[in-house]
Design a protein around this motif. Structure first.
Motif, PDB file in Angstrom:
ATOM      1  N   TRP A   1      -2.757  11.012   1.354  1.00 39.25           N
ATOM      2  CA  TRP A   1      -1.390  11.230   1.661  1.00 39.25           C
ATOM      3  C   TRP A   1      -1.353  12.866   2.500  1.00 39.25           C
ATOM      4  O   TRP A   1      -1.545  13.691   1.882  1.00 39.25           O
TER       5      TRP A   1
ATOM      6  N   ILE B   1       0.451  -1.230  -0.107  1.00 43.58           N
ATOM      7  CA  ILE B   1       0.066  -0.114   0.576  1.00 43.58           C
ATOM      8  C   ILE B   1       1.058   1.038   0.084  1.00 43.58           C
ATOM      9  O   ILE B   1       1.619   0.893   0.858  1.00 43.58           O
ATOM     10  N   HIS B   2       0.548   1.822  -1.091  1.00 46.69           N
ATOM     11  CA  HIS B   2       1.479   3.525  -1.026  1.00 46.69           C
ATOM     12  C   HIS B   2       0.730   3.928  -1.620  1.00 46.69           C
ATOM     13  O   HIS B   2      -0.522   4.076  -2.068  1.00 46.69           O
ATOM     14  N   CYS B   3       0.929   5.666  -1.400  1.00 48.37           N
ATOM     15  CA  CYS B   3       0.013   6.454  -2.630  1.00 48.37           C
ATOM     16  C   CYS B   3       1.845   7.533  -3.131  1.00 48.37           C
ATOM     17  O   CYS B   3       3.736   7.116  -2.977  1.00 48.37           O
TER      18      CYS B   3
ATOM     19  N   MET C   1      -3.941   5.977  -1.400  1.00 48.81           N
ATOM     20  CA  MET C   1      -3.251   4.726  -1.230  1.00 48.81           C
ATOM     21  C   MET C   1      -3.299   3.895  -2.116  1.00 48.81           C
ATOM     22  O   MET C   1      -4.444   4.262  -2.322  1.00 48.81           O
TER      23      MET C   1
ATOM     24  N   GLN D   1      -2.890  -0.061  -3.862  1.00 47.07           N
ATOM     25  CA  GLN D   1      -1.594  -1.493  -4.216  1.00 47.07           C
ATOM     26  C   GLN D   1      -1.698  -2.110  -5.524  1.00 47.07           C
ATOM     27  O   GLN D   1      -3.269  -2.397  -5.751  1.00 47.07           O
TER      28      GLN D   1
ATOM     29  N   ALA E   1      -0.169  10.507   8.351  1.00 43.39           N
ATOM     30  CA  ALA E   1       0.112   9.336   7.043  1.00 43.39           C
ATOM     31  C   ALA E   1       1.471   8.690   7.808  1.00 43.39           C
ATOM     32  O   ALA E   1       1.478   7.497   7.358  1.00 43.39           O
TER      33      ALA E   1
ATOM     34  N   TYR F   1       3.324   2.082   3.175  1.00 40.20           N
ATOM     35  CA  TYR F   1       2.522   2.329   5.122  1.00 40.20           C
ATOM     36  C   TYR F   1       1.288   0.769   5.155  1.00 40.20           C
ATOM     37  O   TYR F   1       1.560  -0.462   4.277  1.00 40.20           O
TER      38      TYR F   1
END
Ligand code: AKG
Ligand code: FE2
Length: 294
Positions: free
Chosen positions: A203, A159-161, A246, A248, A207, A218
């Protein structure tokens, strides 16, 4: 779900690419845009045939392997706390050198595929915003960014941005000035699995409490109780979403026929043409400016 949570999205439904829907993506009002069959499958197949054998690992990444042809600015980012501590002072120079090496990539690929697909997507964006500048990001002569990476995420992402003002804070990059950030992904192969989830959390400095210090990821707690939209990409689909949200990618599944040509660890490459799109603050007397980079 906590009772005080109100979704930022007005609804979760498939929306085509229009001026209105693109503005709503920038504003975080809808989860994603999907233009199905934006690219003819025969062109996608030609691109897959030429590019899949050329895929190489990112020069620098944390987490599951990422493969590419072209350049990602991400490869030159500090992705973990250790990267921040050991940051080289020539990261930007190295990035611009890599871009120079790849500056004819799309022209070259076009001689084989017969269509400059990056140009096709950019022309579409330009047609929606004729009064805006839609240009590749740059910091002056010889310092043009690279837009339009061919990428293959076969083994998932955390999970990211992707929010440059934070992700690239280690130096002064022009992409840190964007006020809104989105991505387009044009899916170039019919892989199995490999869905994308987009979560209704953007974000903010808060976060960072959920940040995995060893990667760009994250923890899942950050999206708990929030709405999620799922994209199950088909070959030729063009998808856009706000990358401050966010999101993924899930692993590609193995093909049933392990002897199929061109498989990587039994999987068909999840090949995309991808670029970020950012809105810069409007300067007095100038047109609004959308910048592109990968
Ligand atoms: O390939 C995708 O579906 C999304 C990958 C991603 O993380 C991005 O485009 O920012
Ligand atoms: Fe991303």
């Amino acid at each position: 779900m906590s009772t005080d949570y109100v979704s930022q999205w007005k609804d979760i439904m498939e929306t085509s690419l229009t001026r209105q829907s693109f503005l709503e993506i920038l504003d975080g009002k809808i989860p994603y845009i999907l233009e199905s069959q934006f690219l003819h499958r025969d062109v996608a197949k030609k691109l897959e045939d030429v590019l899949a054998p050329q895929l190489i690992p990112y020069l620098h990444a944390t987490g599951p392997t990422l493969l590419k042809v072209g350049v990602a600015q991400f490869e030159f980012q500090a992705l973990s706390e250790a990267d921040v501590q050991n940051r080289p002072d020539n990261a930007k120079e190295r990035y611009f050198i890599e871009v120079q090496k790849n500056k004819h990539l799309h022209d070259h690929i076009t001689t084989i595929s017969g269509q400059n697909v990056w140009q096709t997507v950019v022309d579409k964006l330009r047609s929606l915003f004729p009064e805006w500048d839609v240009v590749v990001a740059d910091e002056g002569p010889g310092k043009e960014y690279f837009s339009g990476i061919f990428r293959s995420i076969n083994d998932s992402t955390p999970i990211h941005c992707d929010w440059s003002p934070y992700d690239s804070r280690t130096e002064d990059w022009v992409i840190n000035q964007v006020t809104k950030q989105a991505v387009f992904n044009l899916y170039l192969a019919p892989f199995a699995g490999g869905r994308t989830e987009i979560h209704d959390v953007q974000w903010t400095p808060d976060a960072l409490k959920f940040r995995d210090t060893e990667s760009y990821g994250y923890s899942s707690a950050i999206v708990e109780g929030r709405e999620t939209a799922t994209i199950e990409p088909k070959v030729g689909d063009l998808c856009l979403f706000n990358t401050r949200n966010m999101h993924q990618v899930f692993p590609v599944e193995k093909e049933e026929d392990p002897n199929m040509e061109g498989l990587i660890n039994g999987k068909r490459a999840r090949l995309t043409l991808s670029s970020f799109i950012g809105l810069l603050p409007q300067r007095e007397g100038e047109k609004p400016r959308l910048i592109l980079w990968s």
